[in-house]
Design a protein around this motif. Structure first.
Motif, PDB file in Angstrom:
ATOM      1  N   THR A  63       1.435  -0.922   0.564  1.00  0.00           N
ATOM      2  CA  THR A  63      -0.118  -0.073  -0.100  1.00  0.00           C
ATOM      3  C   THR A  63       1.367   1.368   0.162  1.00  0.00           C
ATOM      4  O   THR A  63       0.400   2.314  -0.824  1.00  0.00           O
ATOM      5  CB  THR A  63      -0.804  -0.190   1.375  1.00  0.00           C
ATOM      6  N   CYS A  64       2.336   0.774   0.575  1.00  0.00           N
ATOM      7  CA  CYS A  64       1.915   2.699   0.919  1.00  0.00           C
ATOM      8  C   CYS A  64       3.731   2.626  -0.275  1.00  0.00           C
ATOM      9  O   CYS A  64       3.746   4.059  -0.927  1.00  0.00           O
ATOM     10  CB  CYS A  64       3.905   2.139   2.149  1.00  0.00           C
ATOM     11  N   LYS A  65       3.708   1.284  -1.447  1.00  0.00           N
ATOM     12  CA  LYS A  65       4.572   1.624  -2.435  1.00  0.00           C
ATOM     13  C   LYS A  65       4.168   2.082  -3.450  1.00  0.00           C
ATOM     14  O   LYS A  65       4.762   3.729  -4.869  1.00  0.00           O
ATOM     15  CB  LYS A  65       4.651   0.440  -2.819  1.00  0.00           C
ATOM     16  N   GLN A  66       2.753   2.301  -3.775  1.00  0.00           N
ATOM     17  CA  GLN A  66       1.890   2.757  -4.470  1.00  0.00           C
ATOM     18  C   GLN A  66       1.983   4.555  -4.318  1.00  0.00           C
ATOM     19  O   GLN A  66       2.485   5.586  -5.254  1.00  0.00           O
ATOM     20  CB  GLN A  66       0.695   2.638  -4.238  1.00  0.00           C
ATOM     21  N   TYR A  67       2.418   5.154  -3.170  1.00  0.00           N
ATOM     22  CA  TYR A  67       2.369   6.551  -2.252  1.00  0.00           C
ATOM     23  C   TYR A  67       4.418   7.042  -2.343  1.00  0.00           C
ATOM     24  O   TYR A  67       4.004   8.212  -2.839  1.00  0.00           O
ATOM     25  CB  TYR A  67       1.433   6.532  -1.523  1.00  0.00           C
ATOM     26  N   MET A  68       4.519   5.811  -1.761  1.00  0.00           N
ATOM     27  CA  MET A  68       6.336   6.982  -1.316  1.00  0.00           C
ATOM     28  C   MET A  68       7.547   6.028  -2.134  1.00  0.00           C
ATOM     29  O   MET A  68       7.857   5.234  -1.728  1.00  0.00           O
ATOM     30  CB  MET A  68       6.029   6.389   0.183  1.00  0.00           C
ATOM     31  N   GLN A  69       7.112   6.865  -3.216  1.00  0.00           N
ATOM     32  CA  GLN A  69       8.194   6.435  -4.470  1.00  0.00           C
ATOM     33  C   GLN A  69       9.438   6.707  -3.972  1.00  0.00           C
ATOM     34  O   GLN A  69      10.063   5.528  -4.101  1.00  0.00           O
ATOM     35  CB  GLN A  69       7.778   7.416  -5.314  1.00  0.00           C
ATOM     36  N   HIS A  70      10.101   7.494  -3.665  1.00  0.00           N
ATOM     37  CA  HIS A  70      11.018   8.094  -2.951  1.00  0.00           C
ATOM     38  C   HIS A  70      11.560   7.491  -1.604  1.00  0.00           C
ATOM     39  O   HIS A  70      12.840   7.810  -1.134  1.00  0.00           O
ATOM     40  CB  HIS A  70      10.894   9.334  -2.673  1.00  0.00           C
ATOM     41  N   GLU A  71      10.938   6.241  -0.627  1.00  0.00           N
ATOM     42  CA  GLU A  71      11.046   6.292   0.698  1.00  0.00           C
ATOM     43  C   GLU A  71      11.659   4.600   0.277  1.00  0.00           C
ATOM     44  O   GLU A  71      11.336   3.819   1.179  1.00  0.00           O
ATOM     45  CB  GLU A  71      10.315   5.841   1.718  1.00  0.00           C
ATOM     46  N   ARG A  72      11.914   4.149  -0.806  1.00  0.00           N
ATOM     47  CA  ARG A  72      12.421   2.641  -1.206  1.00  0.00           C
ATOM     48  C   ARG A  72      13.102   2.276   0.213  1.00  0.00           C
ATOM     49  O   ARG A  72      12.954   0.816   0.486  1.00  0.00           O
ATOM     50  CB  ARG A  72      13.215   2.201  -2.252  1.00  0.00           C
TER      51      ARG A  72
END
Length: 190
Positions: free
Chosen positions: A57-66
């Motif tokens: 779920t977070c990956k969809q929004y947090m592109q820069h927080e890998r």
């Protein structure tokens, strides 16, 4: 049968009954530790299943927080490995890493209003937070069971039976000093 023989039989019977009672008490404590561990294991498994959903779920929004997302998954895997091995010491260290990663992930989510508003994220965050609280409660019960077991197998006369019957001390579930330290919230938002 003489009075001395009757007295000897009664004393012998009482001694055997006392030893059986001690042994049964030690068995109860040993199984109490196992039960407490099983209760923690159930919650760890539930959280283990929820974390990939949260990260996805977070990956969809947090592109820069890998890096943060990868750290949470790596910590999740470390917890699973320690849990599967039954290594309480390694589990404590892995739990510390996972909790730190989750704390950072939830703090970073503050920078993503759309993510925070996402119903799936909110549900998963509440579910994982609830599981975290449950794990903390069960950890306390586990450590109490371990303490009762360890004290009892070292006390006299229990130590005599414990040593001969193979009762062993259990290990407390402890988290690292880093987890006990105050969180530096400023660094999470900079």
């Amino acid at each position: 049968m003489s009075l001395t023989a009757v007295a000897l039989v009664v004393v012998l019977f009482l001694l055997v009954a006392y030893l059986v009672n001690l042994y049964n008490g030690l068995v109860r404590l040993k199984h109490g530790v196992s039960k407490a561990w099983a209760n923690i294991d159930v919650l760890l498994r539930q959280r283990h299943e929820e974390l990939p959903k949260l990260v996805e779920t977070c990956k969809q929004y947090m592109q820069h927080e890998r890096n943060t997302l990868e750290a949470v998954i790596a910590a999740r895997n470390a917890v699973a490995s320690a849990r599967d091995k039954g290594d309480v010491s390694a589990l404590g260290q892995a739990e510390s890493g996972l909790r730190a990663g989750l704390g950072q992930l939830f703090a970073l989510a503050e920078n993503y209003p759309q993510l925070k508003a996402n119903e799936s994220f909110q549900h998963l965050q509440q579910r994982i937070s609830g599981l975290e609280n449950g794990i903390a409660d069960r950890r306390e019960l586990y450590n109490e069971a371990v303490n009762l077991n360890n004290v009892r197998i070292e006390q006299f006369p229990d130590v005599l039976i414990a040593g001969r019957c193979g009762f062993k001390a259990a290990e407390l579930l402890q988290f690292s000093e880093a987890e006990k330290a105050d969180v530096d919230l400023k660094s999470l938002f900079s």
